[in-house]
Design a protein around this motif. Structure first.
Motif, PDB file in Angstrom:
ATOM      1  N   VAL A 146     -92.555  38.834 -25.021  1.00 43.43           N
ATOM      2  CA  VAL A 146     -92.667  37.376 -24.902  1.00 43.43           C
ATOM      3  C   VAL A 146     -94.134  37.025 -24.694  1.00 43.43           C
ATOM      4  N   GLU A 147     -94.619  36.073 -25.466  1.00 45.26           N
ATOM      5  CA  GLU A 147     -96.010  35.627 -25.340  1.00 45.26           C
ATOM      6  C   GLU A 147     -96.224  34.958 -23.983  1.00 45.26           C
ATOM      7  N   PRO A 148     -97.457  34.933 -23.508  1.00 43.27           N
ATOM      8  CA  PRO A 148     -97.747  34.242 -22.248  1.00 43.27           C
ATOM      9  C   PRO A 148     -97.487  32.731 -22.372  1.00 43.27           C
ATOM     10  N   ASN A 149     -97.176  32.114 -21.257  1.00 40.12           N
ATOM     11  CA  ASN A 149     -96.935  30.667 -21.150  1.00 40.12           C
ATOM     12  C   ASN A 149     -95.723  30.177 -21.937  1.00 40.12           C
ATOM     13  N   ILE A 150     -94.720  31.014 -22.044  1.00 41.18           N
ATOM     14  CA  ILE A 150     -93.455  30.623 -22.662  1.00 41.18           C
ATOM     15  C   ILE A 150     -92.426  30.497 -21.550  1.00 41.18           C
ATOM     16  N   VAL A 151     -91.628  29.424 -21.591  1.00 39.34           N
ATOM     17  CA  VAL A 151     -90.580  29.215 -20.587  1.00 39.34           C
ATOM     18  C   VAL A 151     -89.485  30.245 -20.835  1.00 39.34           C
ATOM     19  N   ILE A 152     -89.236  31.087 -19.816  1.00 45.04           N
ATOM     20  CA  ILE A 152     -88.225  32.143 -19.971  1.00 45.04           C
ATOM     21  C   ILE A 152     -86.952  31.850 -19.181  1.00 45.04           C
ATOM     22  N   GLU A 153     -87.025  30.905 -18.260  1.00 50.64           N
ATOM     23  CA  GLU A 153     -85.832  30.551 -17.500  1.00 50.64           C
ATOM     24  C   GLU A 153     -85.977  29.124 -16.978  1.00 50.64           C
ATOM     25  N   ILE A 154     -84.872  28.384 -17.003  1.00 49.65           N
ATOM     26  CA  ILE A 154     -84.859  27.023 -16.458  1.00 49.65           C
ATOM     27  C   ILE A 154     -84.165  27.079 -15.109  1.00 49.65           C
ATOM     28  N   LEU A 155     -84.886  26.699 -14.073  1.00 50.43           N
ATOM     29  CA  LEU A 155     -84.324  26.702 -12.732  1.00 50.43           C
ATOM     30  C   LEU A 155     -83.640  25.368 -12.415  1.00 50.43           C
ATOM     31  N   GLN A 156     -84.181  24.289 -12.959  1.00 50.27           N
ATOM     32  CA  GLN A 156     -83.559  22.972 -12.840  1.00 50.27           C
ATOM     33  C   GLN A 156     -83.932  22.177 -14.085  1.00 50.27           C
ATOM     34  N   LYS A 157     -82.945  21.582 -14.723  1.00 49.31           N
ATOM     35  CA  LYS A 157     -83.181  20.850 -15.963  1.00 49.31           C
ATOM     36  C   LYS A 157     -84.061  19.632 -15.717  1.00 49.31           C
ATOM     37  N   GLY A 158     -84.849  19.329 -16.725  1.00 47.16           N
ATOM     38  CA  GLY A 158     -85.677  18.134 -16.697  1.00 47.16           C
ATOM     39  C   GLY A 158     -85.095  17.086 -17.628  1.00 47.16           C
ATOM     40  N   TYR A 159     -85.436  15.825 -17.388  1.00 46.38           N
ATOM     41  CA  TYR A 159     -84.868  14.737 -18.170  1.00 46.38           C
ATOM     42  C   TYR A 159     -85.923  13.690 -18.514  1.00 46.38           C
ATOM     43  N   MET A 160     -85.714  13.058 -19.671  1.00 45.99           N
ATOM     44  CA  MET A 160     -86.538  11.947 -20.135  1.00 45.99           C
ATOM     45  C   MET A 160     -85.622  10.735 -20.239  1.00 45.99           C
ATOM     46  N   ILE A 161     -86.185   9.564 -20.031  1.00 42.91           N
ATOM     47  CA  ILE A 161     -85.464   8.331 -20.344  1.00 42.91           C
ATOM     48  C   ILE A 161     -86.290   7.615 -21.388  1.00 42.91           C
ATOM     49  N   LYS A 162     -85.732   7.550 -22.587  1.00 50.13           N
ATOM     50  CA  LYS A 162     -86.405   7.034 -23.774  1.00 50.13           C
ATOM     51  C   LYS A 162     -87.688   7.827 -23.979  1.00 50.13           C
ATOM     52  N   ASP A 163     -88.858   7.258 -23.767  1.00 52.65           N
ATOM     53  CA  ASP A 163     -90.100   8.014 -23.977  1.00 52.65           C
ATOM     54  C   ASP A 163     -90.858   8.254 -22.670  1.00 52.65           C
ATOM     55  N   ARG A 164     -90.170   8.141 -21.545  1.00 50.96           N
ATOM     56  CA  ARG A 164     -90.798   8.309 -20.229  1.00 50.96           C
ATOM     57  C   ARG A 164     -90.141   9.478 -19.497  1.00 50.96           C
ATOM     58  N   LEU A 165     -90.963  10.258 -18.798  1.00 53.54           N
ATOM     59  CA  LEU A 165     -90.458  11.387 -18.024  1.00 53.54           C
ATOM     60  C   LEU A 165     -89.694  10.874 -16.812  1.00 53.54           C
ATOM     61  N   LEU A 166     -88.481  11.371 -16.662  1.00 55.18           N
ATOM     62  CA  LEU A 166     -87.660  11.004 -15.511  1.00 55.18           C
ATOM     63  C   LEU A 166     -87.789  12.066 -14.420  1.00 55.18           C
ATOM     64  N   ARG A 167     -87.673  13.335 -14.842  1.00 57.10           N
ATOM     65  CA  ARG A 167     -87.827  14.456 -13.911  1.00 57.10           C
ATOM     66  C   ARG A 167     -88.287  15.653 -14.726  1.00 57.10           C
ATOM     67  N   PRO A 168     -89.360  16.328 -14.275  1.00 53.09           N
ATOM     68  CA  PRO A 168     -89.819  17.506 -15.022  1.00 53.09           C
ATOM     69  C   PRO A 168     -88.835  18.680 -14.849  1.00 53.09           C
ATOM     70  N   ALA A 169     -88.791  19.541 -15.839  1.00 53.96           N
ATOM     71  CA  ALA A 169     -87.960  20.752 -15.757  1.00 53.96           C
ATOM     72  C   ALA A 169     -88.667  21.773 -14.880  1.00 53.96           C
ATOM     73  N   MET A 170     -87.948  22.330 -13.923  1.00 53.09           N
ATOM     74  CA  MET A 170     -88.512  23.391 -13.081  1.00 53.09           C
ATOM     75  C   MET A 170     -88.192  24.701 -13.752  1.00 53.09           C
ATOM     76  N   VAL A 171     -89.254  25.468 -14.055  1.00 51.08           N
ATOM     77  CA  VAL A 171     -89.087  26.617 -14.937  1.00 51.08           C
ATOM     78  C   VAL A 171     -89.808  27.865 -14.422  1.00 51.08           C
ATOM     79  N   LYS A 172     -89.402  28.986 -15.018  1.00 51.71           N
ATOM     80  CA  LYS A 172     -90.087  30.268 -14.830  1.00 51.71           C
ATOM     81  C   LYS A 172     -90.826  30.531 -16.149  1.00 51.71           C
ATOM     82  N   VAL A 173     -92.101  30.937 -16.029  1.00 57.30           N
ATOM     83  CA  VAL A 173     -92.947  31.081 -17.207  1.00 57.30           C
ATOM     84  C   VAL A 173     -93.381  32.536 -17.352  1.00 57.30           C
ATOM     85  N   SER A 174     -93.509  32.968 -18.598  1.00 55.16           N
ATOM     86  CA  SER A 174     -93.971  34.344 -18.835  1.00 55.16           C
ATOM     87  C   SER A 174     -95.474  34.433 -18.619  1.00 55.16           C
ATOM     88  N   GLU A 175     -95.903  35.642 -18.180  1.00 50.08           N
ATOM     89  CA  GLU A 175     -97.330  35.879 -17.938  1.00 50.08           C
ATOM     90  C   GLU A 175     -97.965  36.519 -19.135  1.00 50.08           C
TER      91      GLU A 175
END
Length: 175
Positions: A146-175
């Motif tokens: 896996v290349e660096p800076n790729i999301v490998i796991e989602i710890l909490q889903k993130g959401y958008m409302i139309k074109d605005r961020l509602l909540r960012p996705a909490m993720v685990k990232v590859s090194e």
């Protein structure tokens, strides 16, 4: 004064007394017409300015109304996201009671559909490049293939409302 008024004054000085009375009444009317025309021009200019101001205000209010309407659900949707998360956690658990599971699935499905109607969408993060605008990295892990800076796991889903961020996705990232 204008040239017409100056010409009238010159004629008055040159003309005999009998004609002065007749010319002076005519000249007074001409002077009044000129004054009224100037006032009309000033009022037309003021009207145009007031009309332009009213149109600009109308556009600003329309834009403000559209923005408020577009994002009026944002705060309410933020309050519903933890409920959606809890439904997902409940569905992830093993249970012997299928009726209970079916009920939670129905609630979860209705909640998702209701939020989708209002423009709330899940951020697709898994196996995508990490983007600090939409993701919040909580952990990093070295992972082979896996290349660096790729999301490998989602710890909490993130959401958008139309074109605005509602909540960012909490993720685990590859090194």
């Amino acid at each position: 004064m204008t040239e017409k008024n100056e010409n009238v004054e010159e004629k008055l000085e040159e003309s005999p007394v009998e004609e002065e009375v007749e010319l002076s009444a005519e000249e007074k009317l001409q002077a009044q017409v000129i004054t009224l025309e100037e006032q009309v021009a000033i009022l037309k200019n003021e009207y145009a300015k007031a009309y332009a101001d009213a149109e600009n205000m109308k556009k600003r209010l329309q834009t403000d109304f559209e923005q408020r309407t577009k994002f009026q659900m944002a705060n309410f949707a933020k309050e519903l996201l933890p409920i959606l998360d809890n439904c997902e956690r409940a569905l992830a658990q093993e249970t012997q009671d299928e009726a209970y599971r079916k009920g939670v699935e129905m609630i979860y499905s209705q909640l998702q559909n209701t939020l989708a109607k209002e423009g709330v969408q899940e951020i697709d993060a898994l196996n995508h490049q990490f983007d600090g605008s939409f993701h919040q990295a909580l952990m990093s892990e070295a992972k082979e293939g896996v290349e660096p800076n790729i999301v490998i796991e989602i710890l909490q889903k993130g959401y958008m409302i139309k074109d605005r961020l509602l909540r960012p996705a909490m993720v685990k990232v590859s090194e």
